[in-house]
Design a protein around this motif. Structure first.
Motif, PDB file in Angstrom:
ATOM      1  N   SER A 131     -30.067 -33.428  36.062  1.00  0.00           N
ATOM      2  CA  SER A 131     -29.091 -34.064  36.950  1.00  0.00           C
ATOM      3  C   SER A 131     -28.066 -34.862  36.155  1.00  0.00           C
ATOM      4  O   SER A 131     -26.859 -34.805  36.428  1.00  0.00           O
ATOM      5  N   GLU A 132     -28.530 -35.614  35.147  1.00  0.00           N
ATOM      6  CA  GLU A 132     -27.618 -36.396  34.315  1.00  0.00           C
ATOM      7  C   GLU A 132     -26.660 -35.479  33.553  1.00  0.00           C
ATOM      8  O   GLU A 132     -25.469 -35.779  33.426  1.00  0.00           O
ATOM      9  N   THR A 133     -27.194 -34.360  33.047  1.00  0.00           N
ATOM     10  CA  THR A 133     -26.347 -33.423  32.306  1.00  0.00           C
ATOM     11  C   THR A 133     -25.307 -32.800  33.227  1.00  0.00           C
ATOM     12  O   THR A 133     -24.134 -32.647  32.854  1.00  0.00           O
ATOM     13  N   ARG A 134     -25.710 -32.447  34.446  1.00  0.00           N
ATOM     14  CA  ARG A 134     -24.744 -31.889  35.405  1.00  0.00           C
ATOM     15  C   ARG A 134     -23.650 -32.901  35.732  1.00  0.00           C
ATOM     16  O   ARG A 134     -22.471 -32.548  35.845  1.00  0.00           O
ATOM     17  N   THR A 135     -24.034 -34.170  35.886  1.00  0.00           N
ATOM     18  CA  THR A 135     -23.039 -35.213  36.171  1.00  0.00           C
ATOM     19  C   THR A 135     -22.075 -35.370  35.000  1.00  0.00           C
ATOM     20  O   THR A 135     -20.861 -35.537  35.199  1.00  0.00           O
ATOM     21  N   LEU A 136     -22.599 -35.319  33.785  1.00  0.00           N
ATOM     22  CA  LEU A 136     -21.739 -35.407  32.603  1.00  0.00           C
ATOM     23  C   LEU A 136     -20.737 -34.261  32.570  1.00  0.00           C
ATOM     24  O   LEU A 136     -19.545 -34.466  32.299  1.00  0.00           O
ATOM     25  N   LEU A 137     -21.211 -33.051  32.848  1.00  0.00           N
ATOM     26  CA  LEU A 137     -20.314 -31.887  32.831  1.00  0.00           C
ATOM     27  C   LEU A 137     -19.280 -31.965  33.946  1.00  0.00           C
ATOM     28  O   LEU A 137     -18.127 -31.548  33.771  1.00  0.00           O
ATOM     29  N   LYS A 138     -19.669 -32.502  35.112  1.00  0.00           N
ATOM     30  CA  LYS A 138     -18.707 -32.704  36.201  1.00  0.00           C
ATOM     31  C   LYS A 138     -17.645 -33.721  35.779  1.00  0.00           C
ATOM     32  O   LYS A 138     -16.440 -33.515  36.017  1.00  0.00           O
ATOM     33  N   ALA A 139     -18.077 -34.800  35.143  1.00  0.00           N
ATOM     34  CA  ALA A 139     -17.125 -35.810  34.671  1.00  0.00           C
ATOM     35  C   ALA A 139     -16.172 -35.204  33.646  1.00  0.00           C
ATOM     36  O   ALA A 139     -14.962 -35.485  33.665  1.00  0.00           O
ATOM     37  N   PHE A 140     -16.698 -34.349  32.772  1.00  0.00           N
ATOM     38  CA  PHE A 140     -15.840 -33.715  31.765  1.00  0.00           C
ATOM     39  C   PHE A 140     -14.824 -32.781  32.427  1.00  0.00           C
ATOM     40  O   PHE A 140     -13.650 -32.767  32.048  1.00  0.00           O
ATOM     41  N   SER A 141     -15.260 -32.008  33.411  1.00  0.00           N
ATOM     42  CA  SER A 141     -14.340 -31.108  34.121  1.00  0.00           C
ATOM     43  C   SER A 141     -13.225 -31.903  34.794  1.00  0.00           C
ATOM     44  O   SER A 141     -12.048 -31.517  34.755  1.00  0.00           O
TER      45      SER A 141
END
Length: 335
Positions: A199-209
């Motif tokens: 979940s944390e990794t998905r949030t990081l990738l969303k923030a990067f996008s």
């Protein structure tokens, strides 16, 4: 990776329901190349194993005593062999209470990597291998199966002692061997779930996008920054180390090293300063981008085949779930 202390005990547990038999190691493993090679191979396999959980200790109690024993050992009350012996005896009791049939070699190792100290606790199975004798004859031997680690946990001792409020100083393999086995081993460690790595990794990738979109970057620049994020995160996963937002931000934009970090904080994504990378989530992340004649398209690879369909015959994309703001603009334009 200096090994400070290590011990191995054996739990013989047969599937016929008979009580487990514990064979205690009479001494710590002596310093040797074989011992160091074992721990090096174990760490490589552990770091490469997908599906980890991250957590922190329950308060010490009769139900969760391991943190107390570990704290006493680190404080110099008793030696490592005594700590591992008390711990493995507790593991056997839990195994009997849970009526589980998983035995194996109980591996305990206190080691240092850089300035950080760790403790590994694992239950490693045996497997058969074929070797060649000096007389060129084939011989079947038993070896520790480091390729398929199922029950293991790693405790970042430096983080536990230096930052007791952390919720991610313990990592453990969730595995596919069944919920009951996973829970009994996690109870043995005394760990409760803290940070959800995927979940944390998905949030990081969303923030990067969102960051890439807000910067309106050229295609080549967006690709370079994506490569920097994925390469760094995968390298940290291979080392068994967390992603550090400040360090990642500097790699993404060397000219403005705080730009991504400040973007995350300003938008309040709720990310921790450090977070455990999830390799499975990272493997799915790649961006398709393209610009031509006033048209700019950019989307994450995992959307292809779901919200976005590509027809190679006529070179068209079909998109579902458009952003609300874009939908409203298009409605007004075609009204």
């Amino acid at each position: 990776m200096p090994v400070l202390h290590s011990a191995i005990h054996k739990i013989d547990k047969k599937p016929d329901g008979t009580p487990a038999v514990l064979f205690l190691g009479g001494a710590e493993q002596v310093e040797s190349q074989a011992r160091d090679d074992l721990m090096h191979q174990f760490n490589e396999s552990y770091n490469g194993t997908a599906g980890k959980g991250w957590g922190f200790f329950h308060a010490e109690s009769g139900a969760f005593p391991l943190s107390g024993w570990l704290g006493k050992y680190l404080a110099g009350v008793g030696d490592f062999l005594k700590f591992s012996t008390i711990a493995v005896e507790h593991l056997v009791r839990l195994m009997e209470e849970s009526n589980l049939t998983t035995g194996g070699h109980a591996l305990f190792c206190h080691y240092q990597q850089g300035l950080t100290e760790y403790l590994i606790i694992a239950l490693v199975q045996e497997t058969e291998a074929v070797t060649m004798t000096e007389e060129l004859s084939l011989l079947t031997i038993k070896r520790l199966d480091l390729d398929h680690i199922r029950l293991a946990a790693r405790i970042n001792l430096s983080e536990w002692k230096g930052n007791p409020q952390s919720k991610q100083y313990i990592s453990y393999i969730k595995g596919k061997q069944g919920r009951r086995i996973n829970e009994y081993f996690r109870d043995f460690i005394g760990s409760q779930e803290g940070i959800d790595g995927p979940s944390e990794t998905r949030t990081l990738l969303k923030a990067f996008s969102d960051f890439v979109e807000s910067e309106d970057l050229p295609e080549e620049s967006a690709r370079e920054k994506t490569h920097a994020l994925v390469s760094y995160s995968m390298a940290q996963a291979k080392l068994g180390e967390p992603i550090t937002l400040d360090e990642l931000s500097g790699l993404i934009d060397e000219d403005r090293p705080k730009s991504f970090y400040d973007f995350i904080k300003a938008k309040d994504y709720g990310l921790s300063e450090t977070l455990p990378p999830d390799k499975k989530t990272l493997n799915k992340f790649r961006r398709f981008t393209g610009r031509a004649e006033g048209l700019s398209i950019s989307f994450e690879a995992h959307l292809l085949g779901d919200k976005i369909k590509f027809n190679p015959a006529d070179g068209t994309l079909t998109m579902r779930g458009l952003p609300t703001q874009l939908t409203e603009q298009l409605k007004r334009a075609t009204a």
